[in-house]
Design an enzyme around this catalytic site. Sequence first.
Site, PDB file in Angstrom:
ATOM      1  CE  LYS A 138      -1.023  -0.413   4.955  1.00 19.84           C
ATOM      2  NZ  LYS A 138      -0.004  -1.460   5.201  1.00 19.84           N
ATOM      3  NE  ARG A 169      -0.363  -0.452  11.444  1.00 21.98           N
ATOM      4  CZ  ARG A 169       0.515  -0.041  10.542  1.00 21.98           C
ATOM      5  NH1 ARG A 169       0.417   1.174  10.044  1.00 21.98           N
ATOM      6  NH2 ARG A 169       1.477  -0.825  10.144  1.00 21.98           N
ATOM      7  NE  ARG A 223       9.099  -3.413   3.880  1.00 22.30           N
ATOM      8  CZ  ARG A 223       7.925  -2.993   4.343  1.00 22.30           C
ATOM      9  NH1 ARG A 223       6.984  -2.594   3.509  1.00 22.30           N
ATOM     10  NH2 ARG A 223       7.684  -3.014   5.633  1.00 22.30           N
ATOM     11  NE  ARG A 282       9.835  -0.921   8.088  1.00 26.56           N
ATOM     12  CZ  ARG A 282       8.545  -0.709   7.818  1.00 26.56           C
ATOM     13  NH1 ARG A 282       8.197  -0.150   6.677  1.00 26.56           N
ATOM     14  NH2 ARG A 282       7.604  -1.045   8.668  1.00 26.56           N
ATOM     15  NE  ARG A 338       5.566  -4.734  10.778  1.00 22.84           N
ATOM     16  CZ  ARG A 338       6.180  -4.573   9.607  1.00 22.84           C
ATOM     17  NH1 ARG A 338       7.217  -5.329   9.299  1.00 22.84           N
ATOM     18  NH2 ARG A 338       5.770  -3.671   8.763  1.00 22.84           N
TER      19      ARG A 338
HETATM   20  P1  AMP Z   1       4.300   0.720   8.796  1.00 22.99           P
HETATM   21  O1  AMP Z   1       5.453   1.411   8.161  1.00 22.99           O
HETATM   22  O2  AMP Z   1       2.972   1.320   8.406  1.00 22.99           O
HETATM   23  O3  AMP Z   1       4.328  -0.777   8.623  1.00 22.99           O
HETATM   24  O4  AMP Z   1       4.422   1.003  10.376  1.00 22.99           O
HETATM   25  C1  AMP Z   1       5.539   0.562  11.108  1.00 22.99           C
HETATM   26  C2  AMP Z   1       5.230   0.538  12.597  1.00 22.99           C
HETATM   27  O5  AMP Z   1       4.889   1.868  13.034  1.00 22.99           O
HETATM   28  C3  AMP Z   1       4.038  -0.307  13.015  1.00 22.99           C
HETATM   29  O6  AMP Z   1       4.369  -1.670  13.177  1.00 22.99           O
HETATM   30  C4  AMP Z   1       3.644   0.346  14.331  1.00 22.99           C
HETATM   31  O7  AMP Z   1       4.530   0.005  15.382  1.00 22.99           O
HETATM   32  C5  AMP Z   1       3.860   1.817  14.018  1.00 22.99           C
HETATM   33  N1  AMP Z   1       2.644   2.438  13.441  1.00 22.99           N
HETATM   34  C6  AMP Z   1       2.498   2.962  12.189  1.00 22.99           C
HETATM   35  N2  AMP Z   1       1.258   3.424  12.001  1.00 22.99           N
HETATM   36  C7  AMP Z   1       0.583   3.193  13.152  1.00 22.99           C
HETATM   37  C8  AMP Z   1      -0.760   3.425  13.581  1.00 22.99           C
HETATM   38  N3  AMP Z   1      -1.674   3.989  12.780  1.00 22.99           N
HETATM   39  N4  AMP Z   1      -1.092   3.035  14.844  1.00 22.99           N
HETATM   40  C9  AMP Z   1      -0.196   2.486  15.663  1.00 22.99           C
HETATM   41  N5  AMP Z   1       1.072   2.217  15.328  1.00 22.99           N
HETATM   42  C10 AMP Z   1       1.474   2.567  14.076  1.00 22.99           C
END
Ligand code: AMP
Length: 214
Positions: free
Chosen positions: A13, A88, A127, A160, A171
């Site tokens: 996404k 989320r 990735r 990452r 996750r």
């Molecule tokens: P992402 O890059 O979207 O996969 O986000 C990486 C990490 O950031 C997630 O595993 C969460 O720890 C944190 N995170 C990102 N967006 C949110 C959100 N909307 N609510 C809570 N934690 C978030």
Amino acid sequence: MRLVFLGPPGVGKGTQAQRLSTQRRIPKISTGDILREAVQKKTLLGLQAKSFMDSGKLVPDEVVIGIIRERLKESDCMEGFILDGFPRTVPQARALTAMLDRNRSGIDRVLNFELSDEELIRRLSGRRSCPNCQAVHHIEFNPPRKPDQCDACRGALIQRSDDRPETIRKRLDVYQTQTLPLIDFYKDQGILSRIDGSGNPEAVYRRVTDAIGK
Ligand code: AMP
């Protein structure tokens, strides 16, 4: 156009949001990117968020809601935006509705990207990300021209910390329990579109533009 991109980690996404953002000239707002930048810069927000992120857990709702509330006030959001990775949880979605209601606007469409767990794990574990310009490569599907070097800015690519196998599993579990209920939340509002996330980025992008219209 105000859009939400929903879907499990690794579904692509972020890649799709970036393309659409460039094409439609509306900002892509990724809470993950904002949090990672804060961690890198060791700000108070970064220090608060780091341990949650490293262990694959969600950062507390009030923290991310605060980030989005401030970000949506910026002038570049007036013509629309793409939210990537927010909301989320149901409380985050409710907070977003309340924020937008105050401006007498709402979300136009929510795209829910879907992919099998097996494919998600393949995408996440291969990735490689550029901490400098946020570009994303994949060791198998989109390898950089020079090993471990970002094609876009020549920064050093990294894996990452939350793309390691033990954290990936966590996750995906968190997604199932905390984020999946949002599908019904938005389906009930009649604004949800399902997007098949399989195939190459061009094929997925065509499905995205079909879903939102020209
Ligand atoms: P992402 O890059 O979207 O996969 O986000 C990486 C990490 O950031 C997630 O595993 C969460 O720890 C944190 N995170 C990102 N967006 C949110 C959100 N909307 N609510 C809570 N934690 C978030």
